[in-house]
Design an enzyme around this catalytic site. Structure first.
Site: not given
Lengths: 475, 125
Positions: A39, A51, A182, A266, A440
């Site tokens: 992974g 996450k 990010v 980075g 909706h």
């Protein structure tokens, strides 16, 4: 091409393991060599673990507003870093078992080892114990590492990168984050939600400077609202420790001080141990392997994909590139990798997502554009959720009505972006959105309204003084 | 709508009050009423240079995020920090406690070219 082509893959991250699964499904014999956990950075240290941290930060936010939702919580919720990390270890282990299961199901040979390629008509993978595996085609997917600028005194603890935060025993009271991209932004919001005093020091003036200006401005404001301090425009030149606190300097000026420093400047291609020079594999000035549109290196039968080739260093870009490489090896007809239709997903709070051209890029390329926008706070669903920050901005070409770019800030926009991603990848039109019924109440209605706003009148926006309708006929 | 007679105004619904050698600015009663309950103000810092007609920040409500436009070329001398935690003060007292910025280094002729109370009232229609 023979179905028994033997493909060797070095690296088991989003490029490597996806390549292995795809190649095996297409009938190839596959040997995958991974030195650590299946992974790659994505599963072990990056995408998936963070996450879970984002989910935790959302929970903490909602808990802090519990009264608003009619819930009496009692005691103040206390985030416990060690317990979070234990939970994340279990999460990663579970996902890794799933990947292992897929490998076994497709009869992929998985070897845990470092590996060195040896170029040849039939390339060789040399393992750490000296064993050699000869293959027909070789794919290098060794990923990337966090950039560690030489001028910072990294100690993997109080001055570290995102790789080392998992070794922390607890949360710091204060944190300086060096960087404005990010990863820096995601961690700023995560740790802020956990009660850490966060100061971001960016080289550029605003957070997320390479994204559309609207996104940058909104995230800048959202940081201010949460009291995340952002100081931009001055590069950090040194870090000095004084009384258990780290001081960040720009030349002689102290910019900030905090208990720990997280450096997010980075990532760099990981080519250590690949013997690029001895194999005559060409690489660029940043050390990334150079590949063509089929992911071929300059050495016959050796390909590379993912972060090790530089470019867009995202897991889904890596997986897409890996499939291109395998398709070429197996002579399967496959669509090419299109960097312009790679979506970006940033897990700040609110989230950010984008695909295609920014407004500045569209203008630079001399497109005649029209822009439509819609605020999330104009949606009943956003108010019901209590997440009204952000909005959708769509850019289209006048005349052709082609959708050129989509830029979103708000809850769940990392999911919403795929409607626009599909249309842009297919060179589709604004009408593809406006002529599609959107359920909706959903946040996707913001995409519909923004699309209506481009050339026409959005249903839930004040009446325009002047409508701009293009001359091309709608479908 | 309250339009105090001793202030200057702009068509962006900003009021300006001369205070010795600086000015205070804020948003008018019309503006706060149209916007609704203010939830957050994104404001500049002391020392920032503002340009006439250019946005210097924003006012956020549950309905919208609206730009705040500077009435003058000027420098920010003071920010009303009360608004950091209680922006709704503007809704309750737009011309007094709800002042937003104190500005210096402006041109007097630019100030005097702004709308007076009568002209602003006519503009509101």
């Amino acid at each position: 091409m023979s179905a028994t082509l033997h493909i060797g893959i070095i690296g088991g991250g989003p490029a490597g393991y996806v390549a292995a699964l795809y190649a095996a499904a297409e009938g190839a014999q596959v040997t995958l060599v991974e030195q650590a956990g299946m992974g790659g950075t994505c599963l072990q240290r990056g995408c998936i673990p963070t996450k879970r941290l984002v989910t935790i930060s959302h929970l903490l936010h909602k808990m802090s507003e519990s009264e608003r939702y009619g819930i009496d919580l009692g005691a103040q919720p206390l985030p416990r870093w060690e317990k979070m990390c234990t939970g994340i270890e279990q999460l990663v282990s579970g996902v890794e078992k799933g990947l292992d299961g897929l490998m076994k199901d497709r009869k992929i040979t998985v070897i845990q080892s470092t590996a060195k390629p040896i170029a040849g008509v039939k390339p060789i993978i040399q393992l750490v114990d000296g064993e050699r595996v000869q293959v027909d085609r070789l794919l290098l997917c060794t990923g990337s590492n966090s950039h560690k600028p030489a001028l910072f005194p990294f100690n993997d603890r109080s001055v570290c990168t995102s790789d080392e935060i998992w070794q922390w025993q607890d949360l710091p009271e204060s944190l300086v984050i060096v960087g404005e991209g990010v990863i820096a932004c995601e961690f700023a919001f995560i740790f802020n939600a956990m009660g850490v005093k966060v100061t971001m020091l960016g080289m550029m003036d605003k957070p997320l400077p390479t994204m559309d200006q609207n996104i940058s401005n909104i995230i800048n404001r959202e940081m201010k609202k949460k009291k995340i301090q952002f100081k931009g425009g001055k590069p950090v030149s040194s870090l000095k420790q004084q009384d258990n606190l780290w001081q960040a300097y720009s030349d002689d000026e102290i910019l900030a001080c905090a208990e720990r420093v997280l450096v997010c400047t980075g990532r760099v291609a990981n080519t250590e141990g690949l013997g690029l020079q001895s194999n005559n594999i060409k690489y660029d000035h940043r050390g990334a392997i150079i590949v063509d549109e089929f992911m071929r290196t300059n050495v016959p039968h050796i390909y590379a994909a993912g972060d090790v080739t530089g470019g867009i260093m995202l897991a889904h870009a890596a997986s897409a590139q890996a499939k291109v490489a395998i398709a070429h090896m197996l002579d399967i007809k496959y669509h090419s990798y299109d960097a312009d239709s790679v979506p970006y997903a940033v897990f700040t709070t609110p989230e950010v997502a984008a695909v295609g051209l920014t407004e500045a890029q569209a203008i630079d390329r001399e497109y005649d554009i029209s822009i439509g926008s819609f605020d999330m706070r104009a949606l009943g669903k956003a108010h019901a959720m209590g997440d009204i920050a952000g909005g959708v901005k769509l850019i289209a070409e006048v005349g052709s009505r082609r959708l050129l770019g989509a830029h979103m800030v708000g809850a769940n926009v990392t999911e919403l972006i795929h409607e626009a991603t599909l249309i842009i990848a297919r060179n589709g039109l604004v009408d593809d959105i406006t002529q599609t019924i959107h359920a909706h109440p959903t946040l996707s209605e913001a995409v519909l309204e923004a699309a209506e706003d481009i050339f026409d009148q959005a249903c839930h926006k004040p009446l325009k003084q002047e409508k701009v309708k293009s001359h091309a006929s709608s479908i | 709508m309250l339009v105090p007679s001793d202030l200057f105004y702009t068509e962006d619904h900003i009021w300006v009050k001369k205070v010795v050698d600086s000015v205070l600015i804020g948003i008018t009663d019309y503006a706060q009423n149209s916007l609704g309950e203010l939830q957050y103000l994104d404001l500049p810092s002391v020392g920032d240079q503002l340009s006439k007609g250019v946005s210097y920040g924003s006012a956020e409500t549950s309905k919208s995020v609206s730009d705040l436009f500077s009435p003058l070329d000027a420098v920010v001398a003071e920010v009303n920090t009360v608004l950091n935690d209680t922006p709704e003060v503007i809704n309750n007292s737009p011309y007094d406690d709800g002042w937003i910025l104190r500005l210096t280094d402006y041109k007097i002729e630019e100030l005097e070219a702004l709308l007076d109370a009568k002209a602003y009232t006519e503009f509101l229609g």
